[in-house]
Write a protein that holds these residues in place. Sequence first.
Motif, PDB file in Angstrom:
ATOM      1  N   LYS A  94       0.827  -1.216   0.000  1.00  0.00           N
ATOM      2  CA  LYS A  94       0.000   0.000   0.000  1.00  0.00           C
ATOM      3  C   LYS A  94       0.859   1.262   0.000  1.00  0.00           C
ATOM      4  CE  LYS A  94      -4.080  -1.887   2.373  1.00  0.00           C
ATOM      5  NZ  LYS A  94      -4.918  -1.765   3.600  1.00  0.00           N
ATOM      6  N   VAL A  95       1.511   1.516   1.126  1.00  0.00           N
ATOM      7  CA  VAL A  95       2.373   2.695   1.274  1.00  0.00           C
ATOM      8  C   VAL A  95       3.573   2.288   2.120  1.00  0.00           C
ATOM      9  CG1 VAL A  95       2.583   5.025   2.217  1.00  0.00           C
ATOM     10  CG2 VAL A  95       0.439   4.311   1.173  1.00  0.00           C
ATOM     11  N   THR A  96       4.778   2.559   1.627  1.00  0.00           N
ATOM     12  CA  THR A  96       5.976   2.259   2.417  1.00  0.00           C
ATOM     13  C   THR A  96       6.509   3.490   3.135  1.00  0.00           C
ATOM     14  OG1 THR A  96       7.383   2.612   0.479  1.00  0.00           O
ATOM     15  CG2 THR A  96       6.667   0.349   0.937  1.00  0.00           C
ATOM     16  N   HIS A  97       6.238   4.686   2.592  1.00  0.00           N
ATOM     17  CA  HIS A  97       6.747   5.896   3.236  1.00  0.00           C
ATOM     18  C   HIS A  97       6.077   7.135   2.635  1.00  0.00           C
ATOM     19  CE1 HIS A  97       9.554   8.718   5.118  1.00  0.00           C
ATOM     20  NE2 HIS A  97       9.652   9.318   3.944  1.00  0.00           N
ATOM     21  N   THR A  98       5.663   8.048   3.511  1.00  0.00           N
ATOM     22  CA  THR A  98       5.289   9.394   3.061  1.00  0.00           C
ATOM     23  C   THR A  98       5.909  10.457   3.961  1.00  0.00           C
ATOM     24  OG1 THR A  98       3.293   9.626   4.435  1.00  0.00           O
ATOM     25  CG2 THR A  98       3.031   8.541   2.283  1.00  0.00           C
ATOM     26  N   LEU A  99       6.286  10.074   5.181  1.00  0.00           N
ATOM     27  CA  LEU A  99       6.733  10.940   6.276  1.00  0.00           C
ATOM     28  C   LEU A  99       5.501  11.500   6.976  1.00  0.00           C
ATOM     29  CD1 LEU A  99       8.837  12.283   8.025  1.00  0.00           C
ATOM     30  CD2 LEU A  99       9.124  14.043   6.299  1.00  0.00           C
ATOM     31  N   MET A 102       4.632  15.056   7.026  1.00  0.00           N
ATOM     32  CA  MET A 102       4.210  15.657   5.749  1.00  0.00           C
ATOM     33  C   MET A 102       2.754  15.284   5.456  1.00  0.00           C
ATOM     34  SD  MET A 102       6.565  17.546   4.375  1.00  0.00           S
ATOM     35  CE  MET A 102       6.079  17.586   2.661  1.00  0.00           C
ATOM     36  N   THR A 103       2.520  14.001   5.229  1.00  0.00           N
ATOM     37  CA  THR A 103       1.159  13.505   4.992  1.00  0.00           C
ATOM     38  C   THR A 103       0.950  12.273   5.859  1.00  0.00           C
ATOM     39  OG1 THR A 103       2.005  12.249   3.090  1.00  0.00           O
ATOM     40  CG2 THR A 103       0.983  14.383   2.636  1.00  0.00           C
ATOM     41  N   TYR A 105      -0.810   9.077   8.259  1.00  0.00           N
ATOM     42  CA  TYR A 105      -1.513   7.839   7.927  1.00  0.00           C
ATOM     43  C   TYR A 105      -2.031   7.204   9.215  1.00  0.00           C
ATOM     44  CZ  TYR A 105       3.500   7.110   8.469  1.00  0.00           C
ATOM     45  OH  TYR A 105       4.795   7.204   8.895  1.00  0.00           O
ATOM     46  N   THR A 320      12.728  11.707   9.655  1.00  0.00           N
ATOM     47  CA  THR A 320      12.347  11.218   8.330  1.00  0.00           C
ATOM     48  C   THR A 320      11.664   9.857   8.366  1.00  0.00           C
ATOM     49  OG1 THR A 320      14.148  12.464   7.310  1.00  0.00           O
ATOM     50  CG2 THR A 320      13.211  10.659   6.036  1.00  0.00           C
ATOM     51  N   ASN A 324       7.506   4.772  10.571  1.00  0.00           N
ATOM     52  CA  ASN A 324       7.303   4.261   9.219  1.00  0.00           C
ATOM     53  C   ASN A 324       6.031   3.413   9.150  1.00  0.00           C
ATOM     54  OD1 ASN A 324       7.838   1.540   7.533  1.00  0.00           O
ATOM     55  ND2 ASN A 324       8.638   3.287   6.413  1.00  0.00           N
TER      56      ASN A 324
END
Length: 446
Positions: A94-99, A102-103, A105, A320, A324
């Motif tokens: 699905k998603v491994t990283h956005t920070l 920032m956005t 989850y 950063t 995660n």
Amino acid sequence: MSEATATKTSIPQQRRLVTEIPGPRSQELHARRQEVVPPGVHSVLPVYIDRAHDSIVVDVDGNHIIDVCGGIGVMTIGHTDESVVAAATEQLGKVTHTLFTMTPYAKYVEVAEYLAKYASSDERYKTLLVNSGSEAVENGVKIARKHTGRPGVAVLENAFHGRTMLTSSMNHKAAPYAAGYGPRAGNIYKAPNSYPLHDGLSGAEAAARTIAFLEKFAGAEDLACLVFEPIQGEGGFIVPADGYLPALQDWCRANGIVFIADEVQAGIARSGTMFSFEQFGIQPDIILTAKGIAGGLPLAGITGRAEIMDKSQPGGLGGTFGGNPVACAAAVAVFESIERDALLLEAKRIETSFTEGLKALQAKHPAIAEVRGRGAMLAFELTKPGTTEADADLVARVIDFAAKQGVLLLATGVYNQAIRLLPSLKITDELIADVLSVLDEALTAA
């Protein structure tokens, strides 16, 4: 058949040796490693692992080894737990990283909700997620300093808090973590701790000694925080005397000092409660977690009272990779497993089984001075018979003998005076009996 199921069915929970330890393939890999990895990245046992499940690790030579260390307390719910693997795998797609800064989850929020739930039943706690235990300690101190406006940090004898500049400066011993690496952080005060086997003090007496030291050499008005391990890890799995931690908490509260529990090794169900501080009648202002929280993925938390955590300005906290999404998904699966599989009760079962067996060994082997710990965080200290003098040489010989028999153990303590047991909460009674039999052989041989 899924990969997780295949791993489970292909690794029976039994010790089995097919080569010497380390075997030829491990020796070959170790020779290659020495060419490209610096010696400062040391391995206790140069056996190279190919796969693992629950309490058994399988090396590249096919030896099945009982892991009684669990990545130094990381694999609390066992290697390659099916629910953790499934949750991380799904999140990877699905998603491994956005920070998160920032956005954001959902999984980060879910982990924070679990930590708030277990931190306190009647107070509001908030959480910052980072990557490691050292980073959790660094941020805990940073937040305490922001809240109080004070510089001082108090720690206890035999403490271990990490390998960064600040945390290695907070450790009780310099070698090997700080020696030769340049200037150490200042405003750190190392106070006497409670160590019942060696000091003979009651909790009240030990606390009075700690407080007197800090008032004289630090000054309560200059201390931002007292950082403590409810059960010390690297220091020797030391359990303080009854009443010691409550007395320190009362003193901290009376003097506006943030009371920080370093639960990196003892927390997340290992001790038989979600956090080990629950067993001492205290309520920390900040709780630090890592190791067992995400089933082997890098994640750590700083969970503190809302009024303390809210002092930091927007952008002042974060990083950063902190929190995660894959690590957070794994952490949610860990909490779900602890609740679903009643793993707190399993920790108590392990404590009973191992403690009874170790006490029997103590009656047979006078070198065992003390058996201590809680839940699946246990240790036995070895001394020269008739004394309280550490016998690190005997500890090393026992660990080496056990390793050659396929049982992975680690030393602990400032003087490497004790052997620690950090098994998975899913270790079977049969494996516990096998470990105890190897320990008996090792102590007899040594």
